[in-house]
Scaffold this active site. Sequence first.
Site, PDB file in Angstrom:
ATOM      1  N   CYS A   2      46.768  40.563  56.977  1.00  0.00           N
ATOM      2  CA  CYS A   2      48.049  39.613  57.172  1.00  0.00           C
ATOM      3  C   CYS A   2      47.592  38.727  58.111  1.00  0.00           C
ATOM      4  CB  CYS A   2      49.164  40.450  57.751  1.00  0.00           C
ATOM      5  SG  CYS A   2      49.384  41.782  56.849  1.00  0.00           S
ATOM      6  N   ARG A  27      41.146  35.332  54.918  1.00  0.00           N
ATOM      7  CA  ARG A  27      41.196  36.700  55.532  1.00  0.00           C
ATOM      8  C   ARG A  27      41.714  37.842  54.312  1.00  0.00           C
ATOM      9  NH1 ARG A  27      42.429  36.828  61.202  1.00  0.00           N
ATOM     10  NH2 ARG A  27      43.524  38.817  61.089  1.00  0.00           N
ATOM     11  N   TRP A  79      48.918  41.049  53.283  1.00  0.00           N
ATOM     12  CA  TRP A  79      48.153  42.121  52.820  1.00  0.00           C
ATOM     13  C   TRP A  79      48.981  43.412  52.701  1.00  0.00           C
ATOM     14  CZ3 TRP A  79      45.120  46.568  53.905  1.00  0.00           C
ATOM     15  CH2 TRP A  79      43.969  46.906  53.142  1.00  0.00           C
ATOM     16  N   ASN A 105      52.323  41.421  61.607  1.00  0.00           N
ATOM     17  CA  ASN A 105      51.233  41.939  61.492  1.00  0.00           C
ATOM     18  C   ASN A 105      51.020  43.474  61.819  1.00  0.00           C
ATOM     19  OD1 ASN A 105      50.237  39.489  60.069  1.00  0.00           O
ATOM     20  ND2 ASN A 105      48.695  39.152  61.649  1.00  0.00           N
ATOM     21  N   GLU A 486      23.548  47.845  53.044  1.00  0.00           N
ATOM     22  CA  GLU A 486      24.157  46.205  53.104  1.00  0.00           C
ATOM     23  C   GLU A 486      24.078  45.567  51.931  1.00  0.00           C
ATOM     24  OE1 GLU A 486      26.321  44.874  55.001  1.00  0.00           O
ATOM     25  OE2 GLU A 486      26.007  42.975  54.701  1.00  0.00           O
ATOM     26  N   LYS A 490      27.464  44.106  49.905  1.00  0.00           N
ATOM     27  CA  LYS A 490      27.677  42.612  49.474  1.00  0.00           C
ATOM     28  C   LYS A 490      27.880  42.517  48.100  1.00  0.00           C
ATOM     29  CE  LYS A 490      28.333  41.483  52.392  1.00  0.00           C
ATOM     30  NZ  LYS A 490      28.265  41.907  53.602  1.00  0.00           N
ATOM     31  N   GLU A 493      31.412  44.281  46.935  1.00  0.00           N
ATOM     32  CA  GLU A 493      32.697  43.843  47.373  1.00  0.00           C
ATOM     33  C   GLU A 493      32.753  42.393  46.584  1.00  0.00           C
ATOM     34  OE1 GLU A 493      32.748  43.141  51.421  1.00  0.00           O
ATOM     35  OE2 GLU A 493      30.832  42.397  51.703  1.00  0.00           O
ATOM     36  N   HIS A 509      16.694  63.581  44.885  1.00  0.00           N
ATOM     37  CA  HIS A 509      17.308  64.786  45.198  1.00  0.00           C
ATOM     38  C   HIS A 509      18.802  64.597  44.695  1.00  0.00           C
ATOM     39  CE1 HIS A 509      14.584  65.964  48.158  1.00  0.00           C
ATOM     40  NE2 HIS A 509      14.439  64.896  48.597  1.00  0.00           N
ATOM     41  N   LYS A 608      39.749  40.041  55.513  1.00  0.00           N
ATOM     42  CA  LYS A 608      38.389  39.716  56.546  1.00  0.00           C
ATOM     43  C   LYS A 608      38.615  40.536  57.716  1.00  0.00           C
ATOM     44  CE  LYS A 608      34.941  37.255  57.789  1.00  0.00           C
ATOM     45  NZ  LYS A 608      33.747  37.691  57.348  1.00  0.00           N
TER      46      LYS A 608
END
Length: 613
Positions: A2, A27, A79, A105, A486, A490, A493, A509, A608
């Site tokens: 928000c 955001r 949000w 918020n 990472e 990326k 998302e 495994h 964000k």
Amino acid sequence: MCGIVGYIGKADAPTVLINGLRRLEYRGYDSAGIAILDEGRIVVSKAPGKVSVLNEQARSAWPAARFDRCTTGIAHTRWATHGPPTEVNAHPHLDQSGEIAMVHNGIIENYRSLRVRLEAKGHQFHSETDTEVLVHLIGEYDRGDLFQAVCDALHQVEGTFGIAVLSAREPGKIITARRGSPIIIGVGDGETIIASDAAAILAHTQRVIYLDDNDIAVVTAESVDIRDLHNIPVTREIAELDMDAAAAGKGGFDHFMLKEIHEQPDSLGNAIRGRLDFNQGSSVLAGMGTSQRELAELRRVVLIGCGTSLYAGLVGEFAFEDLADIHAEVQQAAEFRYRNPILGSRDLVIAISQSGETADTLAAVREAKQKGAFVMSLCNVVGSTIARETGRGVYLHAGPEISVASTKAFTCQVAVLLMMALKLGRGRRFSRDDGMRFAKEIENTPALVGRVIQQNARIAEIAAAYAHHEHAFFIGRGPMYPVAMEGALKLKEISYIHAEGFHAAELKHGPIALLVQGTPIIAIACDIPGKSKTLGNIEECRARGARILGIVTEGDDEAAASMDDFITIPRCHPLVATIPAVVALQLLAYHIARLRGCEIDQPRNLAKSVTVE
Ligand code: F6R
């Protein structure tokens, strides 16, 4: 997450507010709204979806004169937490009288019991939100003094808030307050701007005041009067913002993410500049605020963070152990305070957060401080809550990161962690010569990253072969294991491909059962210790039909020959190699998401800065 904007001054408030909301779009949000004061009345416009929808709605529904004459208002991007992103749930919300409007918020945890109490007094609610309950509570307490009513209401609430409140009965002021959710007040010339994020203030002024928790301010066009919730005046300094408006633009790139990937040679340069001491073979990180003796006495380093920052911490874990011979461990911030962390004054806790506002990380910082640990932060946003609450630490100086997917913050976090480990290492096992060599390696990171970025067009071509898959697996070992995680984060998302990062040895495994003909395996197989084993794991995948994209070291023909496709990174120290390796994966994720037509800078459901636990 928000976003709040409030304006009181001389300009056309609806335009200022909507432009401010645009600055906060990065955001992540799913509805937006605005309330302005017009001829003694509060007028509200709200819409699900983008700020552009709100803008069109307000401009077609409101007379042009309203834009000219209104100079006070509040606005919000929401949000969704309590209730779906509908018009009715969007902020601002009004109190029972319709004369007080509020944006919020954070989360009011005891809103259900407050709502029942208010309903018993005849209050009628229209939304499912906790915010509407709070503004009704303010209205309930308002006996002609809005400031006092807000104080009284805030004494009743449990949870977190950053709020801005406007009343038709008291024009000429906005009340704003915070607990656990940032509020910044921009002090302009005959105008004052309130925002949850400096990006919305930049166009007006560089002079800002950061509210602390439990501060409440009465803001007019000419003044800012800050008190605590018991009405005792408090003094907060005016600070200069450390960013300019140009840095918040796309600079000719199609997306903020691509711009930020390309900025990394510069952002790394800024993160490193003046911080390497080639004479001593060490680093100069004044913000750490520690003597070499205190560092020598440290028993353990605990790195905490979430998401990308957590993965940077995992690289840091390798660095502290390898370079400084000190026990290091990474803990997911959300879990930290619920698991009785064993901490003492010889434990260094490093909170890693791009935004400096992540609620889970902030809660972990407070827990670590309470337990008497030596706590410092590694933040990008100057003046952010985590940076201020830790009081010591190192800023990244990566510049504003607008794209929701974090890129340049990760590489700068790793670079700063390497410098921290170098500093600790010099007090322990590293000789001056070792230190000088490693400092040179760190200094070279902008150039290493530049060499990866030069392959952008080739990476875009390679991406085409992977963009149509629905699953992808990233593998690596040693410090390349967090890089694999990472890289997977990326990709998932921004492209919505199901992507996972595994330790290369762990595949056999269990996860290897997922491989079918053509499954993409992205293997970080640069020439570091353990490479030959990773190459062996790649063969195991190939034998099961996987298509292999490798990140390999320049000139390593043996590794390149094992891959269906490859991207090269320059030869460098294994810890330093995490930086160019991750840049290759950032570009890969970007191009795959672009080919899939995804909304790269604002992926669905993501925010964000995650200010709820
Ligand atoms: C991923 C991403 C998130 C953040 C996480 C922590 O691209 O951006 O995973 O890394 O939400 O945020 P900060 O670093 O602001 O604490």
